[in-house]
Design an enzyme around this catalytic site. Sequence first.
Site, PDB file in Angstrom:
ATOM      1  N   SER A  20       0.834  -1.215   0.000  1.00 41.43           N
ATOM      2  CA  SER A  20       0.000   0.000   0.000  1.00 41.43           C
ATOM      3  C   SER A  20       0.864   1.257   0.000  1.00 41.43           C
ATOM      4  O   SER A  20       0.577   2.228  -0.705  1.00 41.43           O
ATOM      5  CB  SER A  20      -0.894   0.027   1.243  1.00 41.43           C
ATOM      6  OG  SER A  20      -1.888  -0.943   1.146  1.00 41.43           O
ATOM      7  N   ARG A  24       1.510   4.350  -3.087  1.00 39.90           N
ATOM      8  CA  ARG A  24       1.327   5.791  -2.818  1.00 39.90           C
ATOM      9  C   ARG A  24       2.619   6.563  -3.038  1.00 39.90           C
ATOM     10  O   ARG A  24       2.605   7.690  -3.547  1.00 39.90           O
ATOM     11  CB  ARG A  24       0.805   5.985  -1.394  1.00 39.90           C
ATOM     12  CG  ARG A  24      -0.676   5.557  -1.299  1.00 39.90           C
ATOM     13  CD  ARG A  24      -1.031   5.099   0.064  1.00 39.90           C
ATOM     14  NE  ARG A  24      -2.460   4.871   0.230  1.00 39.90           N
ATOM     15  CZ  ARG A  24      -3.093   3.719  -0.004  1.00 39.90           C
ATOM     16  NH1 ARG A  24      -2.422   2.668  -0.458  1.00 39.90           N
ATOM     17  NH2 ARG A  24      -4.403   3.600   0.189  1.00 39.90           N
ATOM     18  N   SER A 163     -13.462   2.228   3.065  1.00 35.37           N
ATOM     19  CA  SER A 163     -12.453   1.813   2.081  1.00 35.37           C
ATOM     20  C   SER A 163     -11.396   2.891   1.897  1.00 35.37           C
ATOM     21  O   SER A 163     -11.697   4.022   1.513  1.00 35.37           O
ATOM     22  CB  SER A 163     -13.138   1.531   0.735  1.00 35.37           C
ATOM     23  OG  SER A 163     -12.202   1.609  -0.318  1.00 35.37           O
ATOM     24  N   ASP A 319      -7.082  -7.394   5.115  1.00 35.56           N
ATOM     25  CA  ASP A 319      -6.243  -8.270   4.288  1.00 35.56           C
ATOM     26  C   ASP A 319      -5.714  -9.472   5.066  1.00 35.56           C
ATOM     27  O   ASP A 319      -5.160 -10.400   4.475  1.00 35.56           O
ATOM     28  CB  ASP A 319      -5.076  -7.478   3.692  1.00 35.56           C
ATOM     29  CG  ASP A 319      -5.563  -6.459   2.668  1.00 35.56           C
ATOM     30  OD1 ASP A 319      -6.689  -6.617   2.152  1.00 35.56           O
ATOM     31  OD2 ASP A 319      -4.815  -5.501   2.380  1.00 35.56           O
ATOM     32  N   LYS A 346     -12.863  -8.641  -3.113  1.00 35.54           N
ATOM     33  CA  LYS A 346     -11.403  -8.568  -3.214  1.00 35.54           C
ATOM     34  C   LYS A 346     -10.938  -9.343  -4.457  1.00 35.54           C
ATOM     35  O   LYS A 346     -11.726  -9.590  -5.360  1.00 35.54           O
ATOM     36  CB  LYS A 346     -10.760  -9.102  -1.931  1.00 35.54           C
ATOM     37  CG  LYS A 346     -11.130  -8.276  -0.699  1.00 35.54           C
ATOM     38  CD  LYS A 346     -10.535  -6.879  -0.766  1.00 35.54           C
ATOM     39  CE  LYS A 346     -10.941  -6.026   0.408  1.00 35.54           C
ATOM     40  NZ  LYS A 346     -10.509  -4.633   0.272  1.00 35.54           N
ATOM     41  N   ARG A 350     -13.421 -13.636  -1.173  1.00 39.20           N
ATOM     42  CA  ARG A 350     -12.584 -14.295  -0.156  1.00 39.20           C
ATOM     43  C   ARG A 350     -13.392 -15.093   0.859  1.00 39.20           C
ATOM     44  O   ARG A 350     -12.874 -16.065   1.407  1.00 39.20           O
ATOM     45  CB  ARG A 350     -11.684 -13.267   0.555  1.00 39.20           C
ATOM     46  CG  ARG A 350     -10.525 -12.863  -0.324  1.00 39.20           C
ATOM     47  CD  ARG A 350      -9.464 -12.053   0.390  1.00 39.20           C
ATOM     48  NE  ARG A 350      -8.396 -11.783  -0.566  1.00 39.20           N
ATOM     49  CZ  ARG A 350      -7.600 -10.727  -0.527  1.00 39.20           C
ATOM     50  NH1 ARG A 350      -7.726  -9.831   0.428  1.00 39.20           N
ATOM     51  NH2 ARG A 350      -6.650 -10.573  -1.433  1.00 39.20           N
ATOM     52  N   ARG A 391      -3.559 -13.733  -1.493  1.00 42.06           N
ATOM     53  CA  ARG A 391      -3.652 -13.929  -0.034  1.00 42.06           C
ATOM     54  C   ARG A 391      -4.272 -15.290   0.301  1.00 42.06           C
ATOM     55  O   ARG A 391      -3.987 -15.867   1.348  1.00 42.06           O
ATOM     56  CB  ARG A 391      -4.415 -12.777   0.628  1.00 42.06           C
ATOM     57  CG  ARG A 391      -3.668 -11.447   0.459  1.00 42.06           C
ATOM     58  CD  ARG A 391      -4.020 -10.392   1.452  1.00 42.06           C
ATOM     59  NE  ARG A 391      -3.608  -9.089   0.948  1.00 42.06           N
ATOM     60  CZ  ARG A 391      -2.376  -8.574   1.043  1.00 42.06           C
ATOM     61  NH1 ARG A 391      -1.416  -9.267   1.636  1.00 42.06           N
ATOM     62  NH2 ARG A 391      -2.099  -7.381   0.546  1.00 42.06           N
TER      63      ARG A 391
HETATM   64  C1  S3P Z   1      -5.767  -1.009   0.137  1.00 44.22           C
HETATM   65  C2  S3P Z   1      -6.960  -0.900   0.787  1.00 44.22           C
HETATM   66  C3  S3P Z   1      -7.810  -2.061   1.102  1.00 44.22           C
HETATM   67  C4  S3P Z   1      -7.042  -3.363   0.999  1.00 44.22           C
HETATM   68  C5  S3P Z   1      -6.192  -3.441  -0.225  1.00 44.22           C
HETATM   69  C6  S3P Z   1      -5.192  -2.302  -0.274  1.00 44.22           C
HETATM   70  C7  S3P Z   1      -5.002   0.227  -0.130  1.00 44.22           C
HETATM   71  O1  S3P Z   1      -8.880  -2.074   0.187  1.00 44.22           O
HETATM   72  O2  S3P Z   1      -7.912  -4.470   1.048  1.00 44.22           O
HETATM   73  O3  S3P Z   1      -5.473  -4.668  -0.264  1.00 44.22           O
HETATM   74  O4  S3P Z   1      -3.798   0.135  -0.472  1.00 44.22           O
HETATM   75  O5  S3P Z   1      -5.603   1.295  -0.025  1.00 44.22           O
HETATM   76  P1  S3P Z   1     -10.218  -1.191   0.436  1.00 44.22           P
HETATM   77  O6  S3P Z   1      -9.758   0.145   0.799  1.00 44.22           O
HETATM   78  O7  S3P Z   1     -10.982  -1.166  -0.827  1.00 44.22           O
HETATM   79  O8  S3P Z   1     -10.932  -1.925   1.536  1.00 44.22           O
END
Ligand code: S3P
Length: 431
Positions: A20, A24, A163, A319, A346, A350, A391
């Site tokens: 993540s 970014r 989210s 996750d 996902k 899942r 995962r």
């Molecule tokens: C993520 C946010 C989550 C997560 C994904 C990565 C991110 O999803 O499940 O693996 O990097 O912002 P959601 O924000 O849609 O729940």
Amino acid sequence: MRLRKALTMKGVPRLPGDKSISHRAALISAIATGETRINNYSASADCTSTLQCLKDLGVPVEVDSGSVVVTGVGRSGLSRPEGLLDCGNSGTTIRLLAGILAGQKFDSTLTGDSSLRSRPMERITAPLTEMGASITSTEGKAPLKIQGRDPLRAIDYRLPIASAQIKSAVLLAGLNADGVTTVVEKAPTRDHTERMLEWFGMSVGREERDGMRISVSNGQPVSPGLLKVPADLSAGSFFMVGAACLPGADITLEGVGMNTTRSAIVDVLKNLGVAVEIIESSVECNEPVATIRVRGGLGNPSNDLPSQINGTIIPNLIDEIPILAVLGTQLPNGLEVRDASELRHKESDRISSIVRNLKLMGADVTEYADGFHIKPSQLIGARLESYGDHRIAMAFAIAGLLADGETEIAGAECSEVSFPGFFQTLQGVVR
Ligand code: S3P
């Protein structure tokens, strides 16, 4: 991939950079002005998709012995891509990049593999359209054709779903909007975008008023620099749970991201009586980082109720639920997970992937629309499916180490989506 019952687990498995945070770091350095070096950038397929999309948008990106160097082109400096932007399997790439592209003067089309093309995108097209972008999808799914608008209209947006991807899409679009864009979240989700924007010198408002109100405004300089991505706690969770379930295990995870919007897995393990020690802590790129040691052995519960995971903690371990399901089979009273219907959207559904594989391993499990209930079960080796979901492949690799007999996981190579070399790393610590 075939796995057999393990005796124990020992060592210091090397984890990839946080997925993540890597996404970014790359996306925001692309809209900064000048060069950013990103050390420990995740070499995962998902984070590689982000880099390829940025190259296709005219951003100079070089991979140099484990680091990524991005020469940012500024908030309005991206160029119209010649073809489709392929986000592969990566939901974070498509949703966050859509936020950036909504505020550009050109049109572009984002797509991905069959899993990504089946995931819901209306959740981001709705607020981005409200901000003034025109987005065409196929019944709310990718490909997404985005006709950007510069500047966008600033909005005040209450997240309908907890989210971080939706929150981040709107905040990134807000950097090219005329005024202050605010996202309101009722349950905290990972705040890596907010922290990364701050690391790049921007100010992000946070105010608790009927939910957390997070605000950005346009016109702020985006300043590049040198940053180091912490190791990925979600990647580490497979080793943490494996160690917790194997007597005599002793695993150390170095330099792991310990952001509280991600670290609920550590609290869950501690509450279950697992010996989890936080050895050292520091800060990297505006993110808390720690070294974590986990030793084998699940404690004895104080009552005979199943462990419950539900409510606002869910986004903070979303996750980790596949590996928590495997842990659930080993708990003296089992485990119930509820309020987790987001899991159905996902990389695979899942809830269904977990329940089907656990049943194949002989576990006693009940499926709900928003979760599952697992009774304590001795797992037996079986032929399982990864459902093309990284995962699921990695969680059931750990299940294979706990099961009697041999476990085979079809399509386990999809673990490369987030953890390149996962199976070699696992082999290196299993005894
Ligand atoms: C993520 C946010 C989550 C997560 C994904 C990565 C991110 O999803 O499940 O693996 O990097 O912002 P959601 O924000 O849609 O729940």
